[in-house]
Design a protein around this motif. Structure first.
Motif, PDB file in Angstrom:
ATOM      1  N   HIS A 292       0.859  -1.165   0.000  1.00 39.77           N
ATOM      2  CA  HIS A 292       0.000   0.000   0.000  1.00 39.77           C
ATOM      3  C   HIS A 292       0.908   1.231   0.000  1.00 39.77           C
ATOM      4  O   HIS A 292       2.097   1.121   0.286  1.00 39.77           O
ATOM      5  CB  HIS A 292      -0.826  -0.041   1.301  1.00 39.77           C
ATOM      6  N   ARG A 293       0.355   2.417  -0.298  1.00 41.48           N
ATOM      7  CA  ARG A 293       1.179   3.633  -0.268  1.00 41.48           C
ATOM      8  C   ARG A 293       1.867   3.810   1.080  1.00 41.48           C
ATOM      9  O   ARG A 293       2.969   4.325   1.173  1.00 41.48           O
ATOM     10  CB  ARG A 293       0.314   4.863  -0.553  1.00 41.48           C
ATOM     11  N   SER A 294       1.184   3.374   2.158  1.00 40.25           N
ATOM     12  CA  SER A 294       1.743   3.558   3.501  1.00 40.25           C
ATOM     13  C   SER A 294       2.867   2.572   3.798  1.00 40.25           C
ATOM     14  O   SER A 294       3.523   2.669   4.822  1.00 40.25           O
ATOM     15  CB  SER A 294       0.635   3.380   4.530  1.00 40.25           C
ATOM     16  N   GLY A 295       3.076   1.598   2.921  1.00 37.18           N
ATOM     17  CA  GLY A 295       4.114   0.598   3.153  1.00 37.18           C
ATOM     18  C   GLY A 295       3.572  -0.702   3.708  1.00 37.18           C
ATOM     19  O   GLY A 295       4.295  -1.687   3.825  1.00 37.18           O
ATOM     20  N   ARG A 296       2.285  -0.721   4.037  1.00 37.36           N
ATOM     21  CA  ARG A 296       1.667  -1.938   4.563  1.00 37.36           C
ATOM     22  C   ARG A 296       1.435  -2.928   3.414  1.00 37.36           C
ATOM     23  O   ARG A 296       0.936  -2.536   2.366  1.00 37.36           O
ATOM     24  CB  ARG A 296       0.333  -1.540   5.199  1.00 37.36           C
ATOM     25  N   PRO A 297       1.805  -4.207   3.575  1.00 37.42           N
ATOM     26  CA  PRO A 297       1.552  -5.168   2.501  1.00 37.42           C
ATOM     27  C   PRO A 297       0.051  -5.342   2.284  1.00 37.42           C
ATOM     28  O   PRO A 297      -0.719  -5.322   3.248  1.00 37.42           O
ATOM     29  CB  PRO A 297       2.179  -6.470   3.011  1.00 37.42           C
ATOM     30  N   LEU A 298      -0.351  -5.492   1.036  1.00 38.03           N
ATOM     31  CA  LEU A 298      -1.777  -5.629   0.734  1.00 38.03           C
ATOM     32  C   LEU A 298      -2.294  -6.994   1.177  1.00 38.03           C
ATOM     33  O   LEU A 298      -1.581  -7.991   1.121  1.00 38.03           O
ATOM     34  CB  LEU A 298      -2.006  -5.467  -0.774  1.00 38.03           C
ATOM     35  N   LYS A 299      -3.568  -7.020   1.582  1.00 40.34           N
ATOM     36  CA  LYS A 299      -4.218  -8.277   1.950  1.00 40.34           C
ATOM     37  C   LYS A 299      -4.982  -8.767   0.736  1.00 40.34           C
ATOM     38  O   LYS A 299      -6.067  -8.295   0.452  1.00 40.34           O
ATOM     39  CB  LYS A 299      -5.189  -8.005   3.103  1.00 40.34           C
ATOM     40  N   THR A 300      -4.388  -9.706   0.009  1.00 42.49           N
ATOM     41  CA  THR A 300      -5.064 -10.157  -1.205  1.00 42.49           C
ATOM     42  C   THR A 300      -5.747 -11.499  -0.970  1.00 42.49           C
ATOM     43  O   THR A 300      -5.868 -11.931   0.176  1.00 42.49           O
ATOM     44  CB  THR A 300      -4.077 -10.213  -2.382  1.00 42.49           C
ATOM     45  N   LEU A 301      -6.177 -12.159  -2.046  1.00 41.57           N
ATOM     46  CA  LEU A 301      -7.099 -13.291  -1.901  1.00 41.57           C
ATOM     47  C   LEU A 301      -6.650 -14.334  -0.888  1.00 41.57           C
ATOM     48  O   LEU A 301      -7.393 -14.673   0.031  1.00 41.57           O
ATOM     49  CB  LEU A 301      -7.317 -13.961  -3.271  1.00 41.57           C
TER      50      LEU A 301
END
Ligand SMILES: [Mg+2]
Ligand SMILES: [Zn+2]
Ligand SMILES: [Zn+2]
Ligand SMILES: [Zn+2]
Lengths: 882, 83
Positions: free
Chosen positions: A286-295
């Motif tokens: 994410h822009r904030s550096g947090r990894p995205l939560k995907t499927l």
């Protein structure tokens, strides 16, 4: 007996591109979501055909409102095929077992026959595996020389050529792979254990991507009015953008290099969209550096869909707060704050018999000002299931309207039954039913005697409370879950609730030796007991004052017909027991409910080995036993309060004599160690059988130093007698041990790592404070100071090393036993004992033909045995049975 | 092969016995069971092979029990499934 339905088989298959297009309601081509007016773009990711989340809008597919539309899938046409990361292992296997030219299985029909045999033959169900194929052979069908297939995580496949003795890797594009997989014949797939009717292997290479409905990736509106999109939507935006650029470049005839780059980028986005935690692939952020939560992240792990949403459920009618002790409560009670009692409700059906009472509850309304005020009600439910919240404005009107057939949700009041729980809920007794007492304050209050089953203490622990909502639930709670039904642990068949800490110190101080009390003291001790008469005084002193013994006072809480003989925790296990004449007063004899001799301590009333408690349960039942616990805890608290009980730093003081003796012992031990090292250095040491010289020396040193520490303990113990609180606690079994006392007053002793002296650190020495190769006591973690005298810097460091090992061990143990527990529960949770005594699964399959082979419920047993033979004989003979 | 071991003679191996049809019918009636609800034992279990048990047989296993002194269990012989 059998369950009504049986699952015959479960089939797992793949979506074909055809099916994906068929189920899609809209082709998605725009990466944008909403236009400037906040309206979804047609053919964008939030297209109204995919379902609606905004209230007021209607779905273009099913014409329903947000609440009723289930959402509908769309699709994206990919510019070029990409690999589905979830199937890379299958793809690798298929590439390695199939011909690179004709795509047939690299085996002759006879070879296949040998492995899988004819249908329903001996080998039915067997499948061909990668190991059955010889490496880099020639295809038996077309004669093509096979090449080695390399796989690099996450999604790169390549063929290895050997040219001029050098290995050259040639990358296979997803399109190449797809072409090869397409050609594998159906029969070859069946031999490999793949059912081509539901899972053609080329479907693992995606050419079209389903777009999930907006209902499973809703956007949220932040406080500042901005829209924030779901992680999945973000990822889909990326995919569409790259896909678009890819198409444009392709149509413009861009150079091969750019095409390859874009292809790899598209592969990366599709991979992270499916699983953002694949090895060898940097997670999309994410822009904030947090990894995205995907499927895949939505499904996996503790907070995932399976463990977090399906197996784990959140409930209403529950409360949680900090716990604190209240020894005046019975063990079966729990004190709850008024604020919680006002918020939580019990539904009561209005009948002609309780109409007036219910009207009063409704009239009292939702605000109960003090704990003494009558309880009110928060809601009423009309016969048409309409729920009405009660508030100051409608109390009178609702009271007027209230009729038989309505339901009143009344507030909790003293006497209601609730379930009380502390996590981790590792055994049955982690949830027990208590009756509530509405109290001031903001904490749950409980009798400290029920701490052991919950494993609770009061250093900030919080506990949960659940209110049963039906008559059956309340009946079950009272009969099966009540505290008094759980005094005996089903693990050991012995008590698990009972005196702890001060209860044991108190009852020990009260019953130790023989003392006499005046009437005033006796009444002080028994003031909280349900007693109507005092017994005859033991004697009258010279002034004519009647006196009672301490043993008489204790006997007041015992059932009249109790007969038992046992040895207290303080018994020294003398060679020949002097029984009634024991100088430690450790021989307990109770005849007809009177304590004749002996001291009551942990063995008598303790939470895990309370023998008196156990006997009362066997002979008088759980109700009497829980009264005994209430009485004995109250009596012991008075017993400890009669004289007071405290511990301070000067309780660890010894006299000059003892300090001299301790110094002597320690310096003796240190020089003994030196002497042994000298013998070793001179090569005179005799090795022990099966040990090296070093090991022998180490063992000797450990032994010498261990003995020295024990000797200091003995010296300290000689000075610290029964007037010392720590000694009282150690002897009675209330808390701590003589070892703790030794370490406080005498000497801390050897610190160890994995049972050996501390050896690690610098080259040839533990710390730079010592000479190299110094084998002496001090240089390897022997601490001759005590906690009282204080540790030297090197000693402190060694102590920290030893302490760290303990912390690591606990951390490792808890995580391992937690996992074991999880698996055990998953395996055993649905087993039950049927009425015929067998243990069965829900399908009626037998696990045991007779529960525990003898059909005994350990929770109703005497330490596992169905009959307490010893106890019965003892109570008849009134003699000790050994 | 040279040495042979009779597992049935080992002290850790409890008594295994093939039940006859009548006994099996009785057993299923007592516990209200169908055959597939019985606990299972694999056809290639050493003890089953030693007493000549076939797939479909029911084996009575009598062992010393720590709690009950003597305990009987009944197991249906099944084919070992493929890994
Ligand atoms: Mg705590
Ligand atoms: Zn819809
Ligand atoms: Zn071929
Ligand atoms: Zn003794």
């Amino acid at each position: 007996m059998t369950s009504p339905k049986r699952v015959g088989r479960i089939e797992f298959g793949l979506f074909s591109p055809k099916e994906i297009r068929k189920m899609s309601v809209r082709k998605i081509i725009w990466a944008d979501t909403y236009d400037d007016d906040g309206f979804p773009y047609p053919q964008g990711l939030m297209d109204l055909n995919l379902g609606v989340i905004d209230p007021g809008l209607r779905c273009k597919t099913c014409d329903q409102k947000a609440a009723d539309c289930p959402g509908h899938f769309g699709h994206i046409e990919l510019a070029k095929p990409v690999i589905h990361v979830g199937y890379t292992r299958l793809i690798r296997k298929l590439l390695r077992v199939s011909c690179r030219s004709c795509s047939r299985l690299l085996m002759t029909a006879e070879e296949v026959e040998k492995i899988i045999g004819p249908e329903d033959g001996e080998l039915a169900g067997e499948i061909v595996s990668e190991k059955d194929i010889k490496k880099e052979r020639v295809c038996p069908h077309c004669g093509e020389q096979q090449l080695k297939i390399n796989f690099e995580k996450p999604t790169t496949f390549s063929e290895v050529f050997v040219e001029d003795g050098r290995k050259i890797e040639h990358k296979l594009t997803p399109a190449d792979i797809r072409a090869r997989l397409e050609k594998i014949p159906d029969d070859d797939l069946r031999a490999l254990g793949v059912n081509p009717d539901v899972a053609r292997p080329e479907w693992t290479i995606l050419t079209v991507l389903p777009v999930p409905p907006v209902t499973m990736r809703p956007s949220i509106i932040l406080e500042n009015g901005q829209r924030s999109e779901d992680d999945l939507t973000h990822k889909l935006v990326d995919i569409i953008r790259i896909n678009q650029r890819f198409k444009e470049n392709q149509d413009a005839g861009a150079p091969q290099l750019i095409i390859e780059d874009l292809w790899e980028l598209l592969q990366y986005h599709v991979t992270t969209y499916l699983d953002n935690e694949v090895a060898g692939c940097p997670p999309a952020r994410h822009r904030s550096g947090r990894p995205l939560k995907t499927l895949s992240q939505r499904l996996k792990g503790k907070e995932g869909r399976f463990r977090g949403s399906l197996s784990g459920k959140r409930v209403n009618f529950s409360a949680r707060t900090v716990i604190s002790p209240d020894p005046d409560l019975s063990i079966g009670e729990v004190g709850i704050p008024l604020a919680i009692a006002n918020e939580m409700t019990v539904p009561v059906r209005v009948t002609q018999f309780n109409l007036d009472e219910m009207k009063q509850y409704v009239l009292n309304g939702p605000e109960r000002p003090t704990i003494r005020s009558p309880c009110g009600a928060n809601y009423v439910i009309r016969p048409d299931n309409r729920r009405m919240r009660l508030s100051d404005v409608n109390l009178e009107t609702v009271t007027e309207m209230l009729e038989v057939g309505w339901t009143v949700e009344r507030q909790l009041k003293t006497g209601d039954i609730v379930l009380f729980n502390r996590q981790p809920s590792l055994h049955r007794m982690s949830i027990m039913a208590h009756r509530i007492i509405v109290m001031d304050g903001r904490t749950f209050r409980l009798n400290p005697a029920v701490c052991p089953p919950y494993n609770a203490d009061f250093d900030g622990d919080e506990m949960n409370l659940h209110i049963p909502q039906t008559e059956e639930a309340r009946a079950e709670a009272e009969i099966l879950v009540a505290v008094h039904a759980n005094i005996l642990s089903p693990r050991t068949g012995g008590p698990i609730i009972g005196g702890i800490h001060d209860h044991i110190s108190g009852i020990f101080l009260l019953t130790h030796r023989v003392r006499h009390f005046t009437k005033k003291d006796v009444l002080y001790l028994v003031q909280h007991l349900p007693i109507e008469h005092l017994p005859e005084p033991d004697r009258i002193d010279e002034n004519g004052t009647p006196l009672w013994t301490n043993k008489q006072v204790f006997s007041l809480v015992l059932p009249d017909d109790l007969n038992m003989v046992f040895r207290a925790s303080s018994c020294q296990n003398c060679e020949i027991c002097k029984q009634d004449m024991c100088e430690n007063d450790a021989f307990v004899r109770i005849i007809d409910g009177n304590l004749i001799s002996g001291t009551i301590d942990k063995k008598g009333i303790g939470a895990f080995d309370g023998q008196i408690l156990h006997r009362i349960i066997r002979q008088h039942g759980m109700k009497r036993a829980s009264r005994f616990i209430d009485d004995v805890t109250k009596l012991s608290i008075r017993g400890i309060m009669l004289e007071g009980f405290s511990f301070g730093i000067d309780d660890e003081d010894l006299t000059k004599t003892e300090y001299g003796q301790i110094d002597e012992v320690l310096s003796g031990a240190v020089s003994d160690v030196e002497r042994r090292i000298k013998i070793y250095n001179e090569g005179q040491l005799e090795p022990m059988p099966g040990r090296t010289l070093e090991e022998t020396l180490e063992m000797q040193i450990m032994q010498v130093l261990g003995k020295a520490r024990d000797r200091t303990g003995e010296i300290a113990g000689r000075h610290l007698g029964m007037d010392n609180s720590a000694v009282v606690m150690a002897v009675s079994g209330a808390r701590g041990s003589m070892l703790n006392l030794t370490q406080m007053a005498g000497c801390l002793g050897q610190q160890s790592v994995r049972g050996e002296r501390i050896m690690r650190g610098y080259e040839d020495r533990t710390l730079p404070h010592f000479r190299r190769n110094d084998r002496g006591a001090e240089a390897h973690g022997f601490i001759s100071n005590s906690y009282k005298s204080g540790l030297s810097p090197t000693e402190f460091f060694f102590h920290a090393i030893g302490g760290r090992e303990g912390l690591v061990d606990t951390a490792v143990r808890t995580s391992q036993s937690g996992y074991l527990q999880r698996r055990m529960i998953n395996a055993l949770q649905d087993l039950k004992v049927a009425y015929d005594g067998t243990v069965r699964t829900t399908g009626g399959r037998i696990i045991q033909f007779c529960y525990g082979e003898d059909g005994t419920d350990p929770g109703r047993s005497s330490y596992g045995a169905p009959v307490d033979v010893k106890g019965i004989i003892e109570s008849v003979l009134k003699e000790e049975i050994r | 092969m040279g040495t042979s071991l009779d597992v049935l003679k080992h002290e850790m191996v409890p008594n295994h016995q093939i039940m006859d049809d009548e006994e099996v019918t009785d057993l299923l009636a007592t516990y209200h069971l169908s055959l597939d609800q019985l606990p299972k034992i694999y056809h290639d279990d050493s003890a089953v092979k030693a007493i000549g048990g076939e797939v479909g047989d029911v084996i009575r296993i009598t062992r010393e029990s720590r709690t009950a002194g003597r305990a009987e269990a009944y197991r249906l012989v099944v084919k070992r499934p493929k890994k």
